[in-house]
Design a protein around this motif. Structure first.
Motif, PDB file in Angstrom:
ATOM      1  N   CYS A  57       0.859  -1.186   0.000  1.00 37.42           N
ATOM      2  CA  CYS A  57       0.000   0.000   0.000  1.00 37.42           C
ATOM      3  C   CYS A  57       0.893   1.233   0.000  1.00 37.42           C
ATOM      4  O   CYS A  57       1.389   1.655   1.046  1.00 37.42           O
ATOM      5  N   PRO A  78      -2.597  -2.272  -4.797  1.00 31.90           N
ATOM      6  CA  PRO A  78      -4.043  -2.007  -4.831  1.00 31.90           C
ATOM      7  C   PRO A  78      -4.448  -1.035  -5.942  1.00 31.90           C
ATOM      8  O   PRO A  78      -5.528  -1.148  -6.502  1.00 31.90           O
ATOM      9  N   LYS A 269      -9.957  -0.911  -2.718  1.00 33.33           N
ATOM     10  CA  LYS A 269      -8.990  -1.408  -3.714  1.00 33.33           C
ATOM     11  C   LYS A 269      -8.148  -2.553  -3.137  1.00 33.33           C
ATOM     12  O   LYS A 269      -7.728  -3.443  -3.867  1.00 33.33           O
ATOM     13  N   ILE A 270      -7.893  -2.518  -1.847  1.00 39.44           N
ATOM     14  CA  ILE A 270      -7.150  -3.638  -1.237  1.00 39.44           C
ATOM     15  C   ILE A 270      -8.017  -4.899  -1.300  1.00 39.44           C
ATOM     16  O   ILE A 270      -7.533  -5.987  -1.651  1.00 39.44           O
TER      17      ILE A 270
END
Ligand code: 13P
Ligand code: SF4
Length: 303
Positions: A57, A78, A269-270
């Motif tokens: 991230c 992500p 998004k993760i």
């Protein structure tokens, strides 16, 4: 913990994944990450984790560094469009020109905020927390420092015995901050300590009580007896500063110290990158060998 955070914790277990986050990503990601740190810490930790997948991230050069150091691991980003603009602010052509002129006298020192292609054409990488140590350890008399002219300038002042050649790149978030911003923050909070990231301009680092990486800034504030601090870097660091020091006060130096690319990474998004679980970052084996050598040399020289 919210529902999305809980979903990520479950997914990462199912997928044998570890979540690594830089201090500039959103608070709700820092809250659930397994490791949060500066660029050096993240690249070093990436070589130590046992999980088969790393979810990085941060911006793309951070994911690339993790992959280059761990070719056998899957590295998921992500948001692949989260990119540090400074990473592109140097050219291979100019590196070749400098090498032709200075031959073995020159070392091309590449700040990790750079593309894998720039790394592949450099002698050693550095981060803001190890640049001084690495540059001092090099035998070369001439240093071509890419892409960040401001970090390069800050380091050069501490190594007067070497000749530095600078490149004209810089971080848009940090270079926005001016001497006037710091003076007006000091007027509002007299006596506060000024903690500055070395990507800032010289007129700003000159006013600092401490200059260092994101981790360095957090450590300094945590270990200091002072109660008030002016923070001269991206404001993502506020989460960890306040978490570790709830009794101290932290003030932003400028109007908008936000890296939009770092903030592209979100919990949604993760979740989706973990659910998709595709092959992740891919680079050719030849290229990886070339780009990984300067990163490995950095890890060796900074231990
Ligand atoms: P650190 O290595 O200090 O975390 O900095 C990374 C970065 O991108 C600074 O803008
Ligand atoms: Fe790049 Fe600046 Fe963002 Fe750091 S804060 S990732 S140097 S644009």
């Amino acid at each position: 913990m919210n529902e999305k955070q809980a979903q990520i914790l479950k997914l990462k277990q199912d997928k044998d994944a570890v979540i690594m986050a830089h201090y500039y990503v959103a608070d709700d990601i820092q809250e659930i990450a397994d490791y949060v740190g500066d660029s050096y810490y993240l690249s070093e930790m990436a070589t130590k984790v046992s999980e088969k997948t790393i979810v990085l991230c941060g911006v793309s050069f951070m994911g690339e560094s993790a992959k280059l150091l761990n070719p056998d691991k899957k590295v998921l980003l992500p948001d692949a469009s989260a990119d540090c603009p400074m990473a592109h602010m140097a050219t291979v052509e100019k590196i070749k020109e400098i090498r032709k002129k200075y031959k073995d006298d020159v070392a091309v020192v590449c700040y990790v905020n750079s593309t894998a292609e720039l790394k592949a054409n450099s002698d050693v990488c550095v981060t803001s927390s190890n640049a001084l140590k690495v540059v001092k350890a090099l035998p070369n008399k001439v240093i071509y420092f890419i892409p960040d002219q401001h970090l390069g300038t800050y380091i050069s002042k501490q190594v007067p015995e070497k000749k530095f050649i600078f490149n004209d790149g810089g971080c848009p978030v940090h270079t926005m901050l001016t001497k006037a911003d710091i003076l007006s923050a000091l007027e509002a909070h007299p006596g506060a300590k000024v903690l500055v990231h070395p990507e800032c301009k010289e007129e700003v680092t000159d006013l600092a009580d401490y200059v260092g990486s994101t981790s360095g800034i957090i450590e300094y504030a945590t270990n200091s007896d002072a109660a008030e601090f002016i923070i001269v870097t991206e404001l993502g660091v506020m989460y960890e500063l306040k978490r570790r020091n709830p009794e101290k006060s932290f003030y932003a130096a400028g109007q908008h110290q936000i890296c939009d690319d770092m903030k592209k990474v979100t919990l949604d998004k993760i979740i989706s990158v973990l659910e998709q679980d595709d092959e992740g970052l891919i680079m050719s084996a030849d290229f990886m060998d070339k780009a990984n050598a300067p990163l490995k040399r950095m890890l060796e020289l900074s231990r």
